[in-house]
Scaffold this active site. Structure first.
Site, PDB file in Angstrom:
ATOM      1  N   HIS A  88       0.851  -1.186   0.000  1.00 25.63           N
ATOM      2  CA  HIS A  88       0.000   0.000   0.000  1.00 25.63           C
ATOM      3  C   HIS A  88       0.889   1.240   0.000  1.00 25.63           C
ATOM      4  CE1 HIS A  88      -3.711  -2.219   1.783  1.00 25.63           C
ATOM      5  NE2 HIS A  88      -3.651  -2.305   0.471  1.00 25.63           N
ATOM      6  N   LYS A 103       5.115   1.466   0.889  1.00 26.82           N
ATOM      7  CA  LYS A 103       6.036   1.253  -0.236  1.00 26.82           C
ATOM      8  C   LYS A 103       7.492   1.442   0.180  1.00 26.82           C
ATOM      9  CE  LYS A 103       2.793   2.365  -3.946  1.00 26.82           C
ATOM     10  NZ  LYS A 103       2.207   1.056  -3.918  1.00 26.82           N
ATOM     11  N   THR A 147       2.851  -5.221  -8.209  1.00 19.61           N
ATOM     12  CA  THR A 147       1.844  -4.329  -8.753  1.00 19.61           C
ATOM     13  C   THR A 147       2.561  -3.077  -9.253  1.00 19.61           C
ATOM     14  OG1 THR A 147       1.407  -3.621  -6.479  1.00 19.61           O
ATOM     15  CG2 THR A 147      -0.133  -5.209  -7.443  1.00 19.61           C
ATOM     16  N   THR A 173       2.912   0.508  -9.459  1.00 18.50           N
ATOM     17  CA  THR A 173       3.699   1.573  -8.839  1.00 18.50           C
ATOM     18  C   THR A 173       4.791   0.999  -7.950  1.00 18.50           C
ATOM     19  OG1 THR A 173       1.632   2.827  -8.784  1.00 18.50           O
ATOM     20  CG2 THR A 173       3.480   3.751  -7.587  1.00 18.50           C
ATOM     21  N   THR A 174       4.443  -0.023  -7.197  1.00 15.90           N
ATOM     22  CA  THR A 174       5.416  -0.673  -6.313  1.00 15.90           C
ATOM     23  C   THR A 174       6.557  -1.274  -7.126  1.00 15.90           C
ATOM     24  OG1 THR A 174       3.670  -1.163  -4.708  1.00 15.90           O
ATOM     25  CG2 THR A 174       5.699  -2.455  -4.542  1.00 15.90           C
ATOM     26  N   SER A 216      -1.486  -1.550 -11.463  1.00 23.16           N
ATOM     27  CA  SER A 216      -1.526  -0.935 -10.142  1.00 23.16           C
ATOM     28  C   SER A 216      -2.662  -1.547  -9.320  1.00 23.16           C
ATOM     29  CB  SER A 216      -1.726   0.574 -10.290  1.00 23.16           C
ATOM     30  OG  SER A 216      -1.712   1.194  -9.034  1.00 23.16           O
ATOM     31  N   GLY A 217      -2.429  -1.691  -8.015  1.00 26.83           N
ATOM     32  CA  GLY A 217      -3.402  -2.333  -7.127  1.00 26.83           C
ATOM     33  C   GLY A 217      -4.830  -1.820  -7.246  1.00 26.83           C
ATOM     34  N   ASP A 225      -4.207  -6.200  -7.548  1.00 29.88           N
ATOM     35  CA  ASP A 225      -4.343  -7.215  -6.498  1.00 29.88           C
ATOM     36  C   ASP A 225      -5.072  -8.439  -7.048  1.00 29.88           C
ATOM     37  OD1 ASP A 225      -3.142  -5.431  -4.720  1.00 29.88           O
ATOM     38  OD2 ASP A 225      -5.059  -4.640  -4.025  1.00 29.88           O
ATOM     39  N   HIS A 243     -10.135  -0.296  -2.439  1.00 29.80           N
ATOM     40  CA  HIS A 243     -10.103  -1.652  -3.002  1.00 29.80           C
ATOM     41  C   HIS A 243      -9.866  -2.714  -1.923  1.00 29.80           C
ATOM     42  CE1 HIS A 243      -5.910  -0.393  -2.966  1.00 29.80           C
ATOM     43  NE2 HIS A 243      -5.535  -1.627  -3.176  1.00 29.80           N
TER      44      HIS A 243
END
Length: 154
Positions: free
Chosen positions: A19, A23, A45, A47-48, A65-66, A71, A98
């Protein structure tokens, strides 16, 4: 539900998820375990994954992205047998729009019997385990037996 043996390989496919408020914690963990992580297939995911790849030089297969479905994408890969471990630094203090996706991801990881780390210490335990870089047997749902039984109306 019937189960069958399914090995996790020595070189594992590891999904990295965090999240927003976690990060930097996940990045610090990746830096700490850089040498160990290099021997595994990493995915994250969006951005991470971009952050970890840019800051560590690790090769990361970046998913969506999540909040946009990443996810659920990780969950789908788990059901396909393409994820062997999940390192998911989630923020227990910050509700996410989410959150149902997060709950579904953790449920799928439990169903398919893959190890999950949700913070730095549990992730450290996973890396320190001899199982991190050796083959490991596990039980998973026998989907073929399940479908055969369902087709018979049971």
């Amino acid at each position: 539900m019937e189960y069958k043996q399914s090995p996790l390989p020595a070189n594992k496919a590891i999904a990295l998820v965090a999240h927003d408020n976690k990060k930097q914690d996940l990045l610090a963990w990746c830096r700490k375990h850089l040498d160990a992580l290099r021997h595994h297939q990493l995915m994250a995911t969006g951005t991470t994954g971009a952050l970890i790849e840019r800051e560590t030089g690790l090769a990361i297969h970046k998913l969506i992205s999540g909040p946009l479905g990443g996810d659920q994408q990780v969950g789908a890969l788990i059901t396909e047998g393409k994820v062997d471990m999940l390192v998911f630094f989630w923020d227990p203090f910050e509700p996410m729009p989410h959150d149902p996706d997060v709950k579904a991801l953790l449920r799928i990881a439990a169903v398919w019997n893959i190890p999950v780390a949700c913070n730095q210490v549990s992730a450290d335990f996973m890396v320190a385990s001899p199982c991190f870089s050796t083959p490991v047997e596990r039980l998973i749902p026998d989907y073929a037996a399940y479908m055969a039984r369902r087709a018979q109306g049971n």
